[in-house]
Structures are given as structure tokens and as C-alpha cells.
Design an enzyme around this catalytic site. Structure first.
Site, mmCIF file in Angstrom:
data_model
loop_
_atom_site.group_PDB
_atom_site.id
_atom_site.type_symbol
_atom_site.label_atom_id
_atom_site.label_comp_id
_atom_site.label_asym_id
_atom_site.label_seq_id
_atom_site.Cartn_x
_atom_site.Cartn_y
_atom_site.Cartn_z
ATOM 1 N N GLN A 100 0.746 -1.252 0.046
ATOM 2 C CA GLN A 100 -0.075 0.095 -0.083
ATOM 3 C C GLN A 100 1.004 1.233 -0.027
ATOM 4 O OE1 GLN A 100 -2.605 -0.172 3.182
ATOM 5 N NE2 GLN A 100 -4.429 -0.965 2.079
ATOM 6 N N ARG A 185 -8.648 -22.946 10.830
ATOM 7 C CA ARG A 185 -9.570 -22.091 10.093
ATOM 8 C C ARG A 185 -10.796 -22.733 9.605
ATOM 9 N NH1 ARG A 185 -7.756 -17.109 11.775
ATOM 10 N NH2 ARG A 185 -5.842 -17.089 11.827
#
Length: 226
Positions: A100, A185
Site C-alpha cells: 500500500q 480455520r
């Protein structure tokens, strides 16, 4: 997207290969590692003579170290920074993610849990996202006009972006590491509800589908959730 996986180029001396195309390279390498430990090349036990039977025994014994020789790499996009913040907690995996600081902010990805949101809540959610994206662009332009470089402007402006901002990431791991991730998960509670974040849960399901193609016997004890 599965983009890389283990490919065998030769066998350990003494290993007796299975019939061609009967076993994937990733599964085969795990068996070779296990048989090397005991030099059990002649497969004396019928229960473990097949690759599936051998790896089932490996899984039952918890002898997971031999599963570390094979690996798989996934390119993942359409996911959020929130997701990758959780993903990188799995420290035995390797990561390369869009920066970013150097790349303009990507779009917004709605969390699966937001699918049922109705107006006016959805209206306000969309407004907040749009405002944040507008603010980001304005800040980048303002800081750039002040003479700051591309990296400096974006690394400061990104602080107004929501955690639902899209990202793209390359993830590589050995099969033991992937098993650990999937165990955590894809876990559910007594009512069958996911214990993990829903976005992560959905990504984990897709990863499992691909891993069962790459190494079906290494993941034979995993079922893909509906």
C-alpha cells in the site's frame, strides 16, 4: 489460484515407485521421506503398501515432519487486508503482498457477514466506504502537491482506508503448514458454525479443494465443508 506445487524429478535410491499416475508427486515425496527413515523400501505391510495407506498411518501417528518436503503456492486476490492480517499469523507460511506504500489503494471487498445487511444500514456502510476512498485520494493528491514522494504520500494516506480494502497476496507453504492452517480455520463449534472469521473460512475451503487435488492422500482426513 494454485500456481505452484511440488514436482518430483527423481526417486530416492532404493524407493520402489508406484504405478505411473497412481500417486501425485506431493504425496509420493511424503512417502519417500517416511520410508527413508526406516529404509522400508519393500513395503512388507499390506496395510501401508499403498501411498494412501502409508500416509494414513503417517497421519495417525502424527509423524508430520515428512509432510514438510512437499509444498504448494497460492495466489489470492479479492480478499481484504483484514484477512491477510490474520493470514500472516501462520508463521510457517511465506508471503508476498501488494504494498500500500507503492500501489494506489484497491477497491472495497464486502465481508461475507455483511451479505444480509439491509437499508438503511447498507446505505451508511456504502457511504463510509466511499468517503474513505475519496479521503484517501484527496490526501494523496494534497501530500504530493506539497512535494512528498509517491511512497511517503501513500503510506500516510492509507491510514484512512477501511480494513475491507482489497489486497492481493502470494502464499507458499509446505503441506504440514497448510494442514495446520486448515485445522484451525475450518474448525466449527458444536452447532457446526465456523470458529474462524467467515472470510478466512471461505478462503480456507477453496484452498482445501486445491490441496486435495495436489495431495489427496496427505489431506485424506479432511472433508471440504458444504
Amino acid at each position: 489460484m494454485l500456481i505452484a506445487r511440488t514436482i518430483m524429478v527423481d526417486d530416492i535410491p532404493g524407493y520402489q515407485p508406484h504405478a505411473p499416475f497412481d500417486v501425485t508427486d506431493a504425496d509420493d515425496l511424503g512417502e519417500q521421506g517416511g520410508r527413508l527413515c526406516y529404509l522400508s523400501w519393500n513395503r512388507p505391510n499390506p496395510a501401508t503398501a499403498t501411498n494412501q495407506g502409508y500416509l494414513a498411518n503417517i497421519l495417525g501417528q502424527g509423524h508430520y515432519s515428512v509432510l514438510e518436503h512437499s509444498s504448494a503456492s497460492f495466489y489470492i486476490d479479492g480478499v481484504t487486508r483484514n484477512f491477510t492480517h490474520e493470514l500472516i499469523r501462520h508463521r510457517h507460511l511465506s508471503f508476498s503482498e501488494v504494498s500500500q506504500r507503492y500501489v494506489d489503494a484497491l477497491g472495497f471487498v464486502a465481508h461475507p457477514g455483511l451479505a444480509s445487511v439491509t437499508r438503511p444500514a447498507r446505505y451508511w456502510m456504502d457511504e463510509v466506504v466511499e468517503d474513505a476512498q475519496d479521503a484517501y485520494g484527496t490526501l494523496v493528491d494534497n501530500l504530493t502537491e506539497q512535494g512528498q514522494g509517491r511512497k511517503q504520500a501513500r503510506q500516510a494516506a492509507r491510514h484512512v482506508l477501511p480494513g475491507g480494502t482489497e489486497t492481493k497476496i502470494l502464499v507458499t507453504g509446505n503441506l504440514r503448514a497448510w494442514r495446520d492452517l486448515l485445522t484451525k480455520r475450518l474448525a466449527t463449534n458444536a452447532q457446526g458454525e465456523p470458529l474462524a472469521d467467515l472470510e478466512f473460512y471461505e478462503v480456507a475451503k477453496r484452498i482445501l479443494v486445491e490441496l486435495k487435488r495436489v495431495a489427496p492422500n496427505t489431506f485424506q482426513d479432511f472433508e471440504v465443508p458444504a
